[in-house]
Design a protein around this motif. Structure first.
Motif, mmCIF file in Angstrom:
data_model
loop_
_atom_site.group_PDB
_atom_site.id
_atom_site.type_symbol
_atom_site.label_atom_id
_atom_site.label_comp_id
_atom_site.label_asym_id
_atom_site.label_seq_id
_atom_site.Cartn_x
_atom_site.Cartn_y
_atom_site.Cartn_z
ATOM 1 N N SER A 1 1.062 3.920 -3.070
ATOM 2 C CA SER A 1 0.672 5.308 -2.810
ATOM 3 C C SER A 1 1.763 6.280 -3.280
ATOM 4 N N GLU B 1 0.827 -1.216 0.000
ATOM 5 C CA GLU B 1 0.000 0.000 0.000
ATOM 6 C C GLU B 1 0.859 1.262 0.000
ATOM 7 N N HIS B 2 1.917 1.245 0.794
ATOM 8 C CA HIS B 2 2.796 2.416 0.861
ATOM 9 C C HIS B 2 3.449 2.681 -0.496
#
Lengths: 326, 326
Positions: free
Chosen positions: A238, A234-235
């Protein structure tokens, strides 16, 4: 000192246990416990077959065991004995960008270069103080208890000596306690390298277009590998989405190992502590290992018995190195 | 089409000039100019010895030349002829950090990792839009004149075709003019790779401790290599100093080449333009090359005469590739 390849890792410790049993027998003393030996000669090659053997023998050879003691690993100091009660796990990640090499003269300045994207992704992982920047990564790290903190105070560990041995000029932290806490019971993130980019001496003005960044996050209780994986994915997604790059991003966790942690108040730790006090006249250091010791976790998981790591070699034994001794 | 290794790069163009002279002779036409040929067979191997030869022969073989024409390089389109009047130079940089490999289990979390420092340094060089972040780097770039801008408008260049040929999904700019301007007459920065880090397939949980980042900045008029070098060094030292890292930083520029630019209004460009108009019925594209063509700059510098790059092959000739043709 006994010198020789494998003197401390791990022929010496194996012989120490066998000699102990022999001594009891020679002196016709009653053995206080029964022993079963597992002598593993493949540890440096990944212990191929060991896990299968443990599963197969769990109900037969291992059916009547109560405790497991492993003598791998070293003391933290040169003279003071230690008992090891935990090791960090590891989650290894691949980050892949793009797919085709181009010439920097012909395309430099007009395309989103995959290696530039990858460098930015890798640069988003950890700040200059060593703090991991992935949201949520510290959420499941066990809180430091007062009892645990006290264990660190009494540990014998010479910071300056460790600095000199490692060639490191300055650590991220200034005290023994902080150093050991961050080495053993907090996660850390290391970037290992990039596959697919130019890596040879000299210069090649290529725009590498399929590059794979490699990094790993050392795992500690109570981090869960699947949660770590999700947080990393997810990081990175993003960070990548903010770059508006047409390159493809692929994140994977090809290899992982859980951390291992034993209870320092388990009966076998109490017995070992008493034995060390008897022989050496002092309490052992209670230490952990920043690296991953898959075998400890493996025995614990399969046998569902308490595992103790009982190191016999000293910090300066030089395992895997020139003039290895015990 | 004539097919064969070197058909377009560069046997065909050499023969074209010799055939032209032969034709004049066979038809018993008066030659409008005199010719001297320099046939270079070592261009792909760095033109070893050429510079020395030019210096030595400057006052003898080359003493009476007025203009220099080089037929290397290709048209920008498949059908429309072109004249090349400039090429970018290049400044290659090495950024080095640290000196000794360590194990990520034993040191991960307590040291300033050199590769993390290097990744941050490399990440400070260029933003996601391709804009170089080094202060002052654009200061000496020649301003775009109205006359020059007009040259770009008429150039035949199929963006979609270029995208398909290169496998690039999206360029940094949307118009033909912007693409060509950024490829030919603005600097660009490409990161090529890292020496000393783990680069193989698979994973190795090493903390690489002597790593060298490699990148280059394509040079355009009127950038000066020594100024570029100073700006890069100052920028990297500034970024590094903010990290409070004990690692050592070393920045060097091991290789560099100046850009080359000719005057499109020089007499030989006017003559070539007229000749192309006569033969092809249309004006040539006036193009530049995003790569470095050291030989053009070399002839210009040593002979102090106007140099023209007169490409004879088309964009789809496939030089250095399968089925090369002219």
């Amino acid at each position: 000192n006994l010198y020789g390849r494998g003197a401390t890792d791990n022929k010496g410790p194996v012989l120490a246990w066998i000699s102990a049993v022999e001594t009891f027998r020679a002196l016709k003393l009653a053995m206080p416990v029964n022993f079963k030996f597992v002598i593993e000669g493949m540890e440096e090659a990944g212990s191929l077959g060991l896990e299968k053997l443990l599963e197969e023998e769990k109900q037969s050879f291992f059916s009547d065991i109560d405790y497991i003691v492993i003598s791998d690993n070293l003391w933290l100091s040169n003279k003071k004995p230690a008992l090891t009660y935990g090791s960090r796990g590891n989650a290894c990640f691949f980050v892949e960008c793009g797919d085709k090499d181009l010439h920097s003269g012909t395309f430099g300045g007009i395309i989103h270069e995959p290696l530039t994207d990858l460098i930015a992704l890798l640069d988003s992982l950890v700040d200059p103080t060593g703090h991991i920047q992935i949201p949520g990564i510290y959420d499941s790290v066990a809180a430091l208890t007062e009892e645990e903190r006290k264990l660190y105070e009494s540990i014998e560990f010479d910071l300056e000596e460790h600095k000199n041995n490692s060639g490191v000029k300055k650590f991220l932290y200034g005290t023994k306690e902080e150093i050991l806490l961050h080495l053993w019971r907090y996660p850390s993130l290391s970037i290992h390298g990039i596959e697919g980019a130019f890596h040879e001496p000299g210069i090649k003005t290529v725009i590498p277009a399929k590059v794979i960044g490699k990094f790993s996050i050392r795992q500690v209780p109570h981090m869960e590998l699947s949660v770590t994986e999700q947080q990393v994915v997810e990081h990175l997604e993003s960070v990548f989405s903010k770059r508006n790059s047409p390159n493809k991003l692929k994140v994977s966790m090809p290899l992982s190992a859980k951390p291992w942690l034993a209870g320092v108040n388990d009966l076998l730790y109490k017995a070992a502590r008493r034995a060390i006090k008897t022989v050496f006249g002092e309490d052992p250091d209670f230490i952990r290992d920043g690296s991953t010791i898959p075998v400890a976790r493996m025995f614990q998981t399969i046998m569902q018995k308490s595992v103790m790591m009982f190191p016999i070699g000293a910090a300066d034994d030089g395992e895997h190195s020139q003039n290895e001794k015990i």
